[in-house]
Motif scaffolding. Structure first.
Motif, PDB file in Angstrom:
ATOM      1  N   PHE A   1     -15.540 -70.167 -21.954  1.00 21.38           N
ATOM      2  CA  PHE A   1     -16.624 -69.486 -21.249  1.00 21.38           C
ATOM      3  C   PHE A   1     -17.196 -70.302 -20.090  1.00 21.38           C
ATOM      4  N   PRO A   2     -17.446 -71.625 -20.251  1.00 24.25           N
ATOM      5  CA  PRO A   2     -17.974 -72.391 -19.111  1.00 24.25           C
ATOM      6  C   PRO A   2     -17.056 -72.343 -17.893  1.00 24.25           C
ATOM      7  N   ALA A   3     -15.738 -72.337 -18.135  1.00 23.56           N
ATOM      8  CA  ALA A   3     -14.797 -72.260 -17.017  1.00 23.56           C
ATOM      9  C   ALA A   3     -14.849 -70.882 -16.363  1.00 23.56           C
ATOM     10  N   ILE A   4     -15.034 -69.835 -17.175  1.00 25.88           N
ATOM     11  CA  ILE A   4     -15.191 -68.484 -16.625  1.00 25.88           C
ATOM     12  C   ILE A   4     -16.447 -68.421 -15.762  1.00 25.88           C
ATOM     13  N   LYS A   5     -17.514 -69.095 -16.211  1.00 26.60           N
ATOM     14  CA  LYS A   5     -18.754 -69.115 -15.433  1.00 26.60           C
ATOM     15  C   LYS A   5     -18.542 -69.848 -14.108  1.00 26.60           C
ATOM     16  N   LEU A   6     -17.795 -70.954 -14.143  1.00 22.04           N
ATOM     17  CA  LEU A   6     -17.490 -71.666 -12.906  1.00 22.04           C
ATOM     18  C   LEU A   6     -16.708 -70.768 -11.950  1.00 22.04           C
ATOM     19  N   LEU A   7     -15.794 -69.985 -12.507  1.00 22.19           N
ATOM     20  CA  LEU A   7     -15.020 -69.053 -11.689  1.00 22.19           C
ATOM     21  C   LEU A   7     -15.946 -68.037 -11.027  1.00 22.19           C
ATOM     22  N   LYS A   8     -16.872 -67.497 -11.803  1.00 22.52           N
ATOM     23  CA  LYS A   8     -17.826 -66.536 -11.249  1.00 22.52           C
ATOM     24  C   LYS A   8     -18.638 -67.167 -10.126  1.00 22.52           C
ATOM     25  N   ASP A   9     -19.138 -68.387 -10.371  1.00 24.41           N
ATOM     26  CA  ASP A   9     -19.946 -69.071  -9.364  1.00 24.41           C
ATOM     27  C   ASP A   9     -19.137 -69.348  -8.102  1.00 24.41           C
ATOM     28  N   PHE A  10     -17.883 -69.741  -8.288  1.00 30.00           N
ATOM     29  CA  PHE A  10     -17.013 -70.040  -7.148  1.00 30.00           C
ATOM     30  C   PHE A  10     -16.811 -68.794  -6.287  1.00 30.00           C
TER      31      PHE A  10
ATOM     32  N   VAL B   1      -9.423 -87.768 -11.239  1.00 24.87           N
ATOM     33  CA  VAL B   1     -10.885 -87.696 -11.166  1.00 24.87           C
ATOM     34  C   VAL B   1     -11.343 -86.241 -11.249  1.00 24.87           C
ATOM     35  N   LYS B   2     -10.635 -85.358 -10.558  1.00 27.32           N
ATOM     36  CA  LYS B   2     -10.981 -83.940 -10.601  1.00 27.32           C
ATOM     37  C   LYS B   2     -10.915 -83.402 -12.026  1.00 27.32           C
ATOM     38  N   GLU B   3      -9.853 -83.753 -12.743  1.00 28.86           N
ATOM     39  CA  GLU B   3      -9.700 -83.288 -14.123  1.00 28.86           C
ATOM     40  C   GLU B   3     -10.797 -83.850 -15.018  1.00 28.86           C
ATOM     41  N   GLU B   4     -11.149 -85.123 -14.816  1.00 28.66           N
ATOM     42  CA  GLU B   4     -12.218 -85.723 -15.618  1.00 28.66           C
ATOM     43  C   GLU B   4     -13.552 -85.036 -15.349  1.00 28.66           C
ATOM     44  N   ILE B   5     -13.826 -84.743 -14.082  1.00 30.39           N
ATOM     45  CA  ILE B   5     -15.074 -84.066 -13.728  1.00 30.39           C
ATOM     46  C   ILE B   5     -15.115 -82.674 -14.348  1.00 30.39           C
ATOM     47  N   GLU B   6     -14.015 -81.937 -14.266  1.00 25.11           N
ATOM     48  CA  GLU B   6     -13.976 -80.587 -14.833  1.00 25.11           C
ATOM     49  C   GLU B   6     -14.163 -80.617 -16.347  1.00 25.11           C
ATOM     50  N   ASN B   7     -13.459 -81.528 -17.020  1.00 21.46           N
ATOM     51  CA  ASN B   7     -13.572 -81.607 -18.479  1.00 21.46           C
ATOM     52  C   ASN B   7     -14.981 -82.013 -18.904  1.00 21.46           C
TER      53      ASN B   7
ATOM     54  N   HIS C   1     -21.932 -78.483 -19.978  1.00 21.38           N
ATOM     55  CA  HIS C   1     -22.425 -77.107 -19.900  1.00 21.38           C
ATOM     56  C   HIS C   1     -22.862 -76.610 -21.272  1.00 21.38           C
ATOM     57  N   ASN C   2     -22.190 -77.091 -22.310  1.00 21.96           N
ATOM     58  CA  ASN C   2     -22.512 -76.665 -23.672  1.00 21.96           C
ATOM     59  C   ASN C   2     -23.675 -77.432 -24.283  1.00 21.96           C
ATOM     60  N   SER C   3     -24.007 -78.599 -23.727  1.00 23.69           N
ATOM     61  CA  SER C   3     -25.009 -79.451 -24.371  1.00 23.69           C
ATOM     62  C   SER C   3     -26.291 -79.638 -23.559  1.00 23.69           C
ATOM     63  N   LEU C   4     -26.212 -79.531 -22.240  1.00 25.18           N
ATOM     64  CA  LEU C   4     -27.386 -79.817 -21.418  1.00 25.18           C
ATOM     65  C   LEU C   4     -28.345 -78.637 -21.342  1.00 25.18           C
ATOM     66  N   ARG C   5     -29.619 -78.966 -21.253  1.00 24.21           N
ATOM     67  CA  ARG C   5     -30.667 -77.978 -21.029  1.00 24.21           C
ATOM     68  C   ARG C   5     -31.618 -78.518 -19.967  1.00 24.21           C
ATOM     69  N   LYS C   6     -32.353 -77.620 -19.340  1.00 24.39           N
ATOM     70  CA  LYS C   6     -33.319 -78.041 -18.324  1.00 24.39           C
ATOM     71  C   LYS C   6     -34.690 -77.464 -18.621  1.00 24.39           C
ATOM     72  N   GLU C   7     -35.696 -78.316 -18.533  1.00 24.99           N
ATOM     73  CA  GLU C   7     -37.087 -77.884 -18.612  1.00 24.99           C
ATOM     74  C   GLU C   7     -37.749 -78.201 -17.275  1.00 24.99           C
TER      75      GLU C   7
ATOM     76  N   SER D   1     -17.736 -81.572 -17.169  1.00 26.43           N
ATOM     77  CA  SER D   1     -18.691 -80.515 -16.829  1.00 26.43           C
ATOM     78  C   SER D   1     -18.707 -79.420 -17.888  1.00 26.43           C
ATOM     79  N   ILE D   2     -17.537 -79.117 -18.462  1.00 22.13           N
ATOM     80  CA  ILE D   2     -17.477 -78.103 -19.518  1.00 22.13           C
ATOM     81  C   ILE D   2     -18.244 -78.573 -20.756  1.00 22.13           C
ATOM     82  N   LYS D   3     -18.080 -79.849 -21.120  1.00 22.73           N
ATOM     83  CA  LYS D   3     -18.810 -80.391 -22.269  1.00 22.73           C
ATOM     84  C   LYS D   3     -20.316 -80.388 -22.003  1.00 22.73           C
TER      85      LYS D   3
END
Length: 238
Positions: A51-60, A164-170, A176-182, A172-174
């Motif tokens: 799902f996070p990758a699908i969201k990135l696709l939508k944003d792109f 580096v691109k692969e590390e950033i993508e991997n 996306h599942n754990s970070l929150r913003k207040e 970012s997906i992790k």
């Protein structure tokens, strides 16, 4: 929890602006976590992935559509028929017209959620700069940040940029599942009160080393693990 999501995209909306096959290839390069089906003659294509990758696709794609809309507003329509433009002629920003991802991995692009980008830049990008001979630049447009990766030295360490691109993508997906913003809103507060909030955040942060604080004139964004964010904001508001 959905481990995988399948979506059907209607790419025909881009057919007057892009060669669709080229656009699909760019998506495959930028979001490697997704699997793309066969592009149908009507412009439909199936996509499967987390799902996070699908969201990135939508944003792109939203960013791509926005860039086209803004550019078309600035260009006079001299003919009724607009020729198709190759992808390399239609970058996300006028500032990046010369930055074209190449098959040798010397240049790559990653599209990230801006909050995740800020967090990664603060906590992880230094590791990439130390371990790999790459140059990282970015352009932020609201909730989307486009990250540009390039070898620091021409033809030096081929493949480093792709890693580096692969590390950033991997990562970012992790995240996306754990970070929150207040967000702590400062509007309506005096200058002294705003300063007290900012100082309180800095004081509390010493107990939460993996929480990111981003102060603005009108608010303070706090990004981190959901449980830590709750405790952090609770302590600041005391």
């Amino acid at each position: 929890v959905f481990s995988s999501v399948t979506s059907v995209l209607n790419m025909s909306v881009f057919k007057d602006q892009f060669v669709l096959e080229d656009l699909i290839q760019e998506l495959k390069k930028n979001i490697t976590a997704l699997s793309f089906g066969h592009l149908q003659s009507n412009g439909f294509i199936s996509v499967q992935g987390p799902f996070p990758a699908i969201k990135l696709l939508k944003d792109f794609l939203l960013l791509k559509a926005k860039s086209l809309s803004e550019k078309d507003k600035r260009v006079e329509n001299k003919t009724h028929q607009r020729p198709k433009r190759r992808l390399q002629q239609q970058r996300l920003s006028m500032e990046t017209n010369n930055f074209i991802p190449d098959p040798d991995g010397e240049k790559q692009v990653v599209v990230l959620d801006t909050d995740i980008y800020h967090y990664m830049k603060h906590f992880f990008f230094q590791k990439f700069l130390v371990n790999y001979d790459v140059v990282i630049s970015d352009i932020t447009d609201g909730e989307i940040t486009t990250v540009y990766l390039e070898n620091a030295r021409s033809r030096s360490g081929a493949g480093q940029v792709l890693r580096v691109k692969e590390e950033i993508e991997n990562k970012s997906i992790k995240l996306h599942n754990s970070l929150r913003k207040e967000r702590i809103y400062l509007e309506g507060h005096t200058g002294d009160e705003k300063q007290k909030y900012k100082q309180a955040c800095e004081t509390v942060k010493s107990h939460y080393p993996y929480v990111l604080i981003i102060p603005y004139d009108t608010h303070i964004d706090i990004i981190g693990n959901s449980s830590e964010i709750f405790e952090f904001t609770d302590e600041v508001s005391r």
